[in-house]
Scaffold this active site. Structure first.
Site, PDB file in Angstrom:
ATOM      1  N   GLY A 259       0.570  29.434   2.107  1.00 41.54           N
ATOM      2  CA  GLY A 259       0.043  28.189   1.002  1.00 41.54           C
ATOM      3  C   GLY A 259      -1.434  27.954   0.869  1.00 41.54           C
ATOM      4  O   GLY A 259      -2.785  27.781   2.512  1.00 41.54           O
ATOM      5  N   CYS A 266       2.149  11.469   2.121  1.00 39.69           N
ATOM      6  CA  CYS A 266       3.436  10.910   3.415  1.00 39.69           C
ATOM      7  C   CYS A 266       2.141  12.212   4.725  1.00 39.69           C
ATOM      8  O   CYS A 266       1.022  11.533   5.775  1.00 39.69           O
ATOM      9  CB  CYS A 266       4.352  11.656   3.637  1.00 39.69           C
ATOM     10  SG  CYS A 266       5.516  10.615   3.193  1.00 39.69           S
ATOM     11  N   ARG A 334      -1.075  12.570  -5.213  1.00 40.73           N
ATOM     12  CA  ARG A 334      -1.360  11.867  -4.174  1.00 40.73           C
ATOM     13  C   ARG A 334      -1.906  12.880  -2.893  1.00 40.73           C
ATOM     14  O   ARG A 334      -0.842  14.039  -2.663  1.00 40.73           O
ATOM     15  CB  ARG A 334      -0.957  10.934  -3.283  1.00 40.73           C
ATOM     16  CG  ARG A 334      -1.006   9.773  -4.103  1.00 40.73           C
ATOM     17  CD  ARG A 334       0.216   8.660  -3.412  1.00 40.73           C
ATOM     18  NE  ARG A 334       1.304   9.203  -3.157  1.00 40.73           N
ATOM     19  CZ  ARG A 334       1.925   7.684  -3.888  1.00 40.73           C
ATOM     20  NH1 ARG A 334       1.657   6.934  -3.292  1.00 40.73           N
ATOM     21  NH2 ARG A 334       3.521   8.212  -2.982  1.00 40.73           N
TER      22      ARG A 334
HETATM   23  N1  LIG Z   1       6.711   9.065  -0.711  1.00 42.33           N
HETATM   24  C1  LIG Z   1       7.377   9.866  -0.106  1.00 42.33           C
HETATM   25  O1  LIG Z   1       7.648  11.065  -0.200  1.00 42.33           O
HETATM   26  C2  LIG Z   1       8.079   8.508   1.236  1.00 42.33           C
HETATM   27  C3  LIG Z   1       8.722   9.416   1.556  1.00 42.33           C
HETATM   28  C4  LIG Z   1       8.989   8.722   2.912  1.00 42.33           C
HETATM   29  C5  LIG Z   1       8.117   7.345   4.007  1.00 42.33           C
HETATM   30  N2  LIG Z   1       7.017   7.011   2.860  1.00 42.33           N
HETATM   31  C6  LIG Z   1       6.029   5.563   3.491  1.00 42.33           C
HETATM   32  O2  LIG Z   1       7.091   4.739   1.871  1.00 42.33           O
HETATM   33  C7  LIG Z   1       6.257   4.135   2.132  1.00 42.33           C
HETATM   34  C8  LIG Z   1       5.906   4.088   0.438  1.00 42.33           C
HETATM   35  O3  LIG Z   1       5.688   5.305  -0.224  1.00 42.33           O
HETATM   36  P1  LIG Z   1       5.669   4.898  -2.347  1.00 42.33           P
HETATM   37  O4  LIG Z   1       5.528   6.959  -2.172  1.00 42.33           O
HETATM   38  O5  LIG Z   1       7.127   4.783  -2.309  1.00 42.33           O
HETATM   39  O6  LIG Z   1       4.690   4.247  -2.024  1.00 42.33           O
HETATM   40  P2  LIG Z   1       4.612   4.261  -3.728  1.00 42.33           P
HETATM   41  O7  LIG Z   1       2.344   4.095  -3.879  1.00 42.33           O
HETATM   42  O8  LIG Z   1       5.171   4.950  -5.251  1.00 42.33           O
HETATM   43  O9  LIG Z   1       4.718   2.801  -3.526  1.00 42.33           O
HETATM   44  C9  LIG Z   1       4.630   1.666  -2.763  1.00 42.33           C
HETATM   45  C10 LIG Z   1       4.944   0.570  -3.805  1.00 42.33           C
HETATM   46  O10 LIG Z   1       4.468  -0.869  -3.134  1.00 42.33           O
HETATM   47  C11 LIG Z   1       4.520  -1.914  -4.404  1.00 42.33           C
HETATM   48  N3  LIG Z   1       3.747  -3.285  -3.814  1.00 42.33           N
HETATM   49  C12 LIG Z   1       2.110  -2.767  -3.167  1.00 42.33           C
HETATM   50  N4  LIG Z   1       2.435  -4.206  -2.270  1.00 42.33           N
HETATM   51  C13 LIG Z   1       3.357  -5.439  -2.878  1.00 42.33           C
HETATM   52  C14 LIG Z   1       3.539  -6.373  -2.729  1.00 42.33           C
HETATM   53  N5  LIG Z   1       2.488  -6.656  -1.890  1.00 42.33           N
HETATM   54  N6  LIG Z   1       4.710  -6.462  -3.502  1.00 42.33           N
HETATM   55  C15 LIG Z   1       5.420  -6.344  -3.699  1.00 42.33           C
HETATM   56  N7  LIG Z   1       5.005  -4.777  -3.984  1.00 42.33           N
HETATM   57  C16 LIG Z   1       3.833  -4.011  -3.246  1.00 42.33           C
HETATM   58  C17 LIG Z   1       3.484  -0.993  -5.105  1.00 42.33           C
HETATM   59  O11 LIG Z   1       3.456  -1.604  -6.854  1.00 42.33           O
HETATM   60  C18 LIG Z   1       4.126   0.229  -5.519  1.00 42.33           C
HETATM   61  O12 LIG Z   1       4.513   0.162  -6.791  1.00 42.33           O
HETATM   62  C19 LIG Z   1       4.582   4.183   2.502  1.00 42.33           C
HETATM   63  O13 LIG Z   1       4.719   3.850   3.560  1.00 42.33           O
HETATM   64  C20 LIG Z   1       4.726   6.070   2.242  1.00 42.33           C
HETATM   65  O14 LIG Z   1       3.913   6.729   3.969  1.00 42.33           O
HETATM   66  C21 LIG Z   1       7.000   7.753   1.217  1.00 42.33           C
END
Ligand SMILES: NC(=O)c1ccc[n+]([C@@H]2O[C@H](COP(=O)([O-])OP(=O)(O)OC[C@H]3O[C@@H](n4cnc5c(N)ncnc54)[C@H](O)[C@@H]3O)[C@@H](O)[C@H]2O)c1
Length: 445
Positions: A259, A266, A334
């Site tokens: 693709g 991630c 993203r």
């Molecule tokens: N999105 C995915 O599919 C996925 C899958 C597995 C792992 N992860 C990992 O999980 C983690 C979170 O990813 P996501 O996609 O949920 O992120 P996201 O950006 O959707 O959400 C992060 C949240 O954290 C909040 N935040 C930031 N600083 C804060 C603080 N000091 N106190 C309270 N809240 C705070 C933000 O306002 C936001 O709502 C990352 O490390 C990511 O790599 C993501």
């Protein structure tokens, strides 16, 4: 148990809601007042199928609470999940600012033994940093309170997050503490009912496991993309090759779809963070670097095909784009390949009409206002509206409604019948019979 989940994004919200669904009392904390207010009213700020009914159910049952105050949530809480974002720094390393901010807050307000769980994806050594920050805060307060830091990385996929969380392939628990291991075991009992999926290991091993998993998946994608590009030059149909190699059980069919590159919150940032981690140990990550580089080029492959067909100046052309989200099933933009394509097309003078089944609002928020003001970009109300007067269709995200579209209707409304298929959704022979000029990724047309 009483749990606090900090961060209510794709991972934190799913984690909090699913633990509440299993009978725990959960407080979800976020710094965004807007998000917390909406969630407390039962409104989901992200698109994730199946999440809203679970939210309503657990709010109604009183097991789920939302707050902007971690200090308040800490009263009577045994386990804290850190699920905040870990975006890339400019040098590709993981930005741990949010994780360490949360650790600082926990250290400021902790009153009794608790387990602090890193659920965010973080580099090897982060649990040590979290522990040091909490210890520092406790020392500042002049108190001694025991606590453990556990690594419990998350493997859910956006678009299928509930199912992944409720029925995980594996649950990774990284800890050196017997007490913390037992608490995590108990917490995950409801997710292990038909068989135990938990794998216990050291904290650093768990941190590495998450990066290695994402890097492996990204490597498979970059590998097949490289083969597809070669197929393009050699008159080979990569779809036959894909089926041919996928049938080998050592290889398998998943993650070998050619693709226009991978995106998302991630893979790009995690592979870059792993490269950076390797460099910090003066180790040359040759494979990982190639994965990043192949993907950088691959995100441009549709634009390259379009300019090879029409020339570098696209100012007289309208291109319809189907799909903006980085993959189907999410509104997450993203690092989406669509963003690179829009930038390149508009930069070359094209007018773009784009459509996505769920990511339109998210796109409107992040795309440059000037594109809308100058009519460089129109977000269409319907997938076929994006094709009215278009000189070509570029398919970027393989949403289901794009799989078997009405080709006759498309021919009628398009200026020229040309399709650039960034996800190999269509059959080149059928496209020819339907009267389309067609180009996929590594397809023999
Ligand atoms: N999105 C995915 O599919 C996925 C899958 C597995 C792992 N992860 C990992 O999980 C983690 C979170 O990813 P996501 O996609 O949920 O992120 P996201 O950006 O959707 O959400 C992060 C949240 O954290 C909040 N935040 C930031 N600083 C804060 C603080 N000091 N106190 C309270 N809240 C705070 C933000 O306002 C936001 O709502 C990352 O490390 C990511 O790599 C993501």
């Amino acid at each position: 148990m009483n749990l606090t989940v900090i961060g209510t994004g794709y991972v934190g919200l799913v984690t909090g809601i699913c633990f509440a669904e299993m009978g725990n009392t959960v407080t979800c904390v976020d710094t965004s007042t807007e998000k917390i207010d909406r969630l407390a009213e039962g409104k989901i700020p992200i698109y994730e199928p199946g999440l809203e009914p679970l939210l309503h159910n657990n709010l109604r049952e009183g097991r789920l609470h939302f707050s902007t105050s971690l200090a308040k949530a800490m009263e009577n809480c045994q386990v804290f999940f850190i699920a905040v974002g870990t975006p890339s720094n400019h040098d590709g390393s993981a930005d741990l600012q949010h994780v360490l901010d949360v650790a600082r807050e926990i250290g400021k307000f902790m009153t009794e033994y608790c387990v602090v769980v890193d659920k965010s994806t973080v580099p090897v050594g982060t649990a040590d940093k979290v522990r040091a920050v909490i210890r520092h805060e406790l020392a500042q307060r002049g108190v001694e309170i025991d606590f453990d830091v556990v690594s419990n990385p998350e493997f859910l996929k956006e678009g299928g997050a509930i199912d992944d969380f409720m029925r995980p392939d594996r649950i990774i628990i990284g800890t050196e503490s017997d007490h913390a291991r037992e608490m995590m075991r108990q917490l995950y009992v409801p997710f292990n009912m038909n068989r135990d999926r938990t794998i216990y290991m050291g904290v650093r091993d768990a941190e590495m496991t998450k990066y290695a998993a994402n890097a492996m998946l990204a490597t498979k994608i970059s590998f097949i993309n490289e083969i597809a590009n070669l197929c393009d030059l050699l008159g080979v149909d990569v779809e036959n090759v894909r089926r041919g190699i996928g049938s080998d059980s050592r290889i398998g069919y998943s993650f070998i779809y050619p693709g226009c590159g991978f995106g998302g919150s991630c893979f790009p940032k995690d592979v870059s963070a792993l490269v950076h981690l390797a460099e910090s140990c003066e180790f040359e990550p040759k494979v990982l670097r190639s994965v990043v580089e192949r993907n950088r080029c691959q995100q441009r492959v549709l634009f390259d095909k379009i300019t090879r067909r029409f020339g570098a100046d696209l100012s007289k052309l309208t291109i319809g784009v189907w799909g903006l989200a980085f993959k189907p099933g999410t509104d997450d933009l993203r690092e989406a390949p669509s963003l690179v394509l829009l930038h390149d097309l508009i930069g070359a003078g094209a007018r773009v009409k784009a459509y996505d089944p769920v990511a339109m609002d998210a796109a409107r928020k992040i795309l440059p206002q000037a594109w809308f003001d100058n009519c460089d970009l129109v977000l269409a109300d319907h997938q076929y509206d994006a094709l009215k007067g278009a000189d070509a269709l570029a398919l970027v995200t393989e949403w289901k409604p794009f799989r078997t579209p009405d080709f006759r209707a498309m021919k009628k409304i398009m200026q020229q019948s040309i399709i650039f298929d960034g996800r190999n959704q269509y059959d080149p022979t059928q496209m020819r019979e339907e009267g389309f000029e067609y180009e996929g990724i590594g397809r023999r047309s």
